[in-house]
Structure formats: structure tokens, C-alpha cells
Design a protein around this motif. Structure first.
Motif, PDB file in Angstrom:
ATOM      1  N   TYR A  91      -2.510   1.010  -2.556  1.00 15.55           N
ATOM      2  CA  TYR A  91      -1.122   1.660  -2.761  1.00 15.55           C
ATOM      3  C   TYR A  91      -0.487   1.478  -1.378  1.00 15.55           C
ATOM      4  N   GLY A  92       0.625   1.887  -1.334  1.00 18.50           N
ATOM      5  CA  GLY A  92       1.537   2.094  -0.272  1.00 18.50           C
ATOM      6  C   GLY A  92       2.072   0.567   0.013  1.00 18.50           C
ATOM      7  N   GLU A  93       2.845   0.500   1.287  1.00 15.89           N
ATOM      8  CA  GLU A  93       3.581  -0.894   1.522  1.00 15.89           C
ATOM      9  C   GLU A  93       2.488  -1.881   1.367  1.00 15.89           C
ATOM     10  N   GLY A  94       2.871  -3.093   0.719  1.00 12.87           N
ATOM     11  CA  GLY A  94       1.913  -3.952   0.888  1.00 12.87           C
ATOM     12  C   GLY A  94       0.664  -3.795  -0.204  1.00 12.87           C
ATOM     13  N   GLY A  95       0.793  -2.711  -0.909  1.00  8.89           N
ATOM     14  CA  GLY A  95      -0.298  -2.296  -1.711  1.00  8.89           C
ATOM     15  C   GLY A  95      -0.256  -2.787  -3.263  1.00  8.89           C
ATOM     16  N   TYR A  96      -0.817  -1.722  -4.043  1.00  8.06           N
ATOM     17  CA  TYR A  96      -0.627  -1.948  -5.517  1.00  8.06           C
ATOM     18  C   TYR A  96      -1.131  -3.192  -6.059  1.00  8.06           C
ATOM     19  N   GLN A  97      -2.215  -3.748  -5.142  1.00  3.75           N
ATOM     20  CA  GLN A  97      -2.695  -5.313  -5.686  1.00  3.75           C
ATOM     21  C   GLN A  97      -3.175  -5.268  -6.884  1.00  3.75           C
TER      22      GLN A  97
END
Length: 191
Positions: A91-97
Motif C-alpha cells: 500500500y502507499g506510494e509505490g505500493g499496491y503491488q
């Protein structure tokens, strides 16, 4: 064949859980399943975050097979979540991979199904008690799949446990087919 299902087995005394052993036996031979025994990997609770994140990225359906300890899971799964589902990855910036992947709990519960009702011994349905897992999956952009639950896991007859394990195998196989995960694996290998 590429494995598309990651089975995170989370049981601190797996050798004493006949129900979980039979469940594991029922699906571990499926070509598309990879078993990751967290208590075997991390008996000291020092989770290899990079290894676990890499495994998640390599699979489409993530199953967490565990006993229903205190209406939740064994403590190592909570530690795993706290460390692996980190900001900038899950989650967050650069997240949700992990967005678009599927999350499923496969649990064994000692009590009968009818005890998990508003008027039953446990006051809540299994669905309600699993909401924190559902919300975690949602927060990470994952799709929460209806859990598999084996009720009365400690008191069922051997034949009943084996029947439930076959139901587990059939359910996992139906999810793989309905999500078209094998086709996705074939396309990944080609491209």
C-alpha cells in the motif's frame, strides 16, 4: 508449469493437526500450488521480508491455511502481515503491488458451524470474524475470496475429514479455473 497458487501454511503444531495435514495432502500435489510453511521457514519469527514479497509477486491466488486461533490466526501470521505487507509494497506510494491478486483463508475451527451465529456460542458468524483479513486484502487492492472452513476439525471422523479435504481441493481447483489462472500462467510464459 508456473505455479499460480501460493499456499502459506501457518500452524505452530502442524504435526498434531490431523485435519490440517489432510487438507495439505489434498492440494499439495496440484501442479499449480506452491507450499510455503511459515513455521518451518521462520521458527524464530525472523521473517525474510524480501523472500516473502517475491513469493507473493510470483503468484495470483494466495491461500492462508491456519487454525482459527482465538477467532483469528496463529501469531506468526500477524507478524508476517505486519512485516511483509509493508508501505511501499502492499500500500502507499509505490505500493499496491499485490493489486488484483486473490486472498483466501482456509481455516480449521473446533466448533460446529451453528455456533458461529448471532445466537450461537461464538456470537458472530465466521464471515464477521474474518473481516480483518478481508479488510487487509481490500486495503492492499487484493480480492478477498470466500474462505474455506472445516468446522469441528478436532472431532470429525477420519472419513469426514477426508471428505472435507476433498471439498477443499475441489474449491481451490474451481477458483483456479474460474479466475482463469492457468491461462494467465500460459500467457506469462509466452510473453
Amino acid at each position: 508449469m508456473t505455479t499460480r497458487v501460493l499456499l502459506n501454511l501457518v500452524h505452530p503444531i502442524f504435526e498434531k493437526s490431523w485435519a490440517n495435514q489432510v487438507m495439505l495432502e489434498a492440494i499439495k500435489d496440484l501442479d499449480y500450488v506452491r507450499v510455503n510453511d511459515l513455521y518451518e521457514e521462520y521458527p524464530d519469527y525472523f521473517v525474510d521480508i524480501k523472500r516473502e514479497q517475491k513469493l507473493l509477486l510470483e503468484h495470483s491466488l494466495i491461500i492462508f491455511q491456519h487454525p482459527f486461533y482465538w477467532y483469528s490466526s496463529p501469531s506468526l501470521l500477524k507478524e508476517w502481515q505486519d512485516l511483509v505487507l509493508a508501505e511501499g509494497f502492499a500500500y502507499g506510494e509505490g505500493g499496491y503491488q499485490l493489486a488484483g491478486r486473490y486472498w483466501m483463508n482456509a481455516i480449521t475451527a473446533g466448533a460446529a458451524k451453528d455456533s458461529y451465529t448471532p445466537h450461537g456460542f461464538n456470537n458472530f458468524s465466521t464471515t464477521e470474524l474474518l473481516r480483518p483479513f478481508e479488510q487487509t486484502a481490500d486495503f492492499c487492492g487484493m480480492n478477498f475470496v470466500e474462505p474455506f472452513v472445516m468446522y469441528e476439525a478436532e472431532t470429525l471422523s477420519h472419513s469426514a475429514v477426508e471428505k472435507e479435504a476433498q471439498r477443499y481441493r475441489d474449491y481451490v481447483d474451481s477458483l483456479v479455473q474460474s479466475f482463469d489462472l492457468l491461462k494467465d500462467a500460459d500467457n506469462t510464459e509466452e510473453g
